[in-house]
Design an enzyme around this catalytic site. Structure first.
Site, short mmCIF file in Angstrom:
data_model
loop_
_atom_site.label_atom_id
_atom_site.label_comp_id
_atom_site.label_asym_id
_atom_site.label_seq_id
_atom_site.Cartn_x
_atom_site.Cartn_y
_atom_site.Cartn_z
N THR A 93 0.83 -1.20 0.00
CA THR A 93 0.00 0.00 0.00
C THR A 93 0.86 1.25 0.00
OG1 THR A 93 -1.94 1.04 0.99
CG2 THR A 93 -0.39 0.03 2.53
N GLY B 250 -6.73 10.95 -10.54
CA GLY B 250 -5.58 10.61 -9.69
C GLY B 250 -5.24 9.13 -9.78
N ARG C 140 -11.56 18.04 -11.72
CA ARG C 140 -11.51 19.44 -11.30
C ARG C 140 -10.35 20.15 -12.01
NH1 ARG C 140 -10.43 20.27 -5.01
NH2 ARG C 140 -8.56 19.15 -5.63
N LYS D 34 3.40 1.46 -3.82
CA LYS D 34 2.75 0.71 -4.90
C LYS D 34 3.52 0.80 -6.24
CE LYS D 34 -2.04 0.78 -3.31
NZ LYS D 34 -3.43 1.01 -3.72
N MET E 179 -16.70 11.94 1.03
CA MET E 179 -16.12 11.19 2.16
C MET E 179 -16.29 11.97 3.44
SD MET E 179 -12.15 10.07 2.52
CE MET E 179 -11.96 9.23 0.98
N LYS F 187 -5.16 17.30 -15.95
CA LYS F 187 -4.84 15.93 -15.51
C LYS F 187 -5.74 14.91 -16.21
CE LYS F 187 -3.94 16.55 -10.73
NZ LYS F 187 -4.14 15.88 -9.46
#
Ligand code: ATR
Length: 281
Positions: free
Chosen positions: A66, A132, A155, A70, A201, A159
């Site tokens: 993790t 991301g 946003r 990674k 979240m 990217k």
């Protein structure tokens, strides 16, 4: 009970305080009389090589990887599965005959969580929100599984554009990027929407990554946020009659796909899910 026959699994990362994986795996093994133990190994980067040699010497059969290793872990592996290679990160390693092979079950688990709800991926039109690390695994897996069209919005538009171009050259020419405020234009034709951002979240539970007003009932909704298990996006679209997949499913399936890779056994999915729900409450 741990004994001489116990098969050892681990998790490498730093820090690991907030990881749910040891709990999820060990609970499920215990409930199903599976003689495995899953051990958190919080290690610093300069120890990776030594730790990998130790895991081999101790007879571990595999481990998860993790944050923040990674990508870094890939340079230590003997072999990397094709999907993990395309995604560019590994979260699961199998140890066999002293050799390390890397997989990405974030991608595999995501696909499995859709298949579990009979959501058709092939030839579907998908909108992915976010660009991301999580979006990478989701978007590349979807393109590898034959979606007709993958729209990426973010946003920070640049990217989304970059990820979309990379997918077109590395995987298949199926992706295009979309500006956040133009998403409304394509909602009618979308079969699946995936939120890969952290919007919704805890503690921001009253936010949705896009407005839900024009989302169609026929559109399936997947939210990778698992805390809360029902985000505002999931609640609002479920009310409309959309099929929904929450973040817990993806978490569970990335774990169960890893277990399958390590053991070639069916994984105790239901108990993994129960443990996560308990853990999150
Ligand atoms: P992860 O590995 O979980 O994907 P990440 O690589 O930091 O984490 O990516 C987070 C994603 O969530 C990005 O797409 C980010 O958008 P930006 O690229 O514009 O930063 C998105 N994100 C995070 N918070 C957001 C917010 N409040 N509104 C919209 N998008 C947000």
């Amino acid at each position: 009970m741990i004994d001489v026959n116990t098969k050892l699994l681990g998790l490498i990362g730093y820090p690991l305080k907030h990881s749910f994986s040891p709990n999820m795996h060990n609970y499920a093994y215990l409930k199903n009389n599976l003689n495995y133990a899953y051990i958190p190994l919080e290690i610093e980067e300069d120890k990776i090589k030594n730790v990998l040699n130790s895991l081999k010497a101790l007879g571990f059969i595999g481990f998860n990887v993790t944050i923040p290793y990674k990508v870094k872990i890939m340079e230590y592996l003997d072999d990397i599965d094709e999907l993990a290679h395309k995604i560019g990160s590994v979260n699961t390693v199998k140890i066999m005959n002293g050799k390390l092979k890397g997989y990405n079950t974030d991608g595999l688990g995501f696909i499995k969580s859709l298949e579990n709800k009979d959501i058709k991926i092939k030839r579907s039109k998908v909108l992915v929100i976010g660009a991301g690390g999580a979006s990478r695994a989701v978007s590349i897996s979807l393109c590898s599984r034959g979606v007709e069209k993958l729209y990426i919005t973010n946003r920070t538009y640049k990217k989304a554009e970059k990820l979309s171009k990379e997918i077109n050259s590395k995987v298949r020419k199926c992706s295009s990027s979309f500006k956040f405020d133009e998403v409304g234009k394509i909602l009618k034709e979308i079969d699946i929407i995936v939120n890969t951002t952290s919007v919704g979240m805890k503690p921001h539970i009253n936010e949705t990554p896009i407005k839900t007003d024009n989302i169609m009932k026929k559109t399936d909704i997947v939210d990778i946020v698992y805390n809360p298990s029902k985000t505002k996006l999931i609640k609002e679209t479920e009310k409309k009659g959309c099929r929904v997949v929450n973040g817990i499913d993806m978490l569970v399936y990335q774990g169960s796909e890893a277990f399958k890779i390590w053991t070639e056994l069916e994984s105790p999915v239901d108990d993994m899910k129960i443990s996560l729900e308990k853990f999150l409450i």
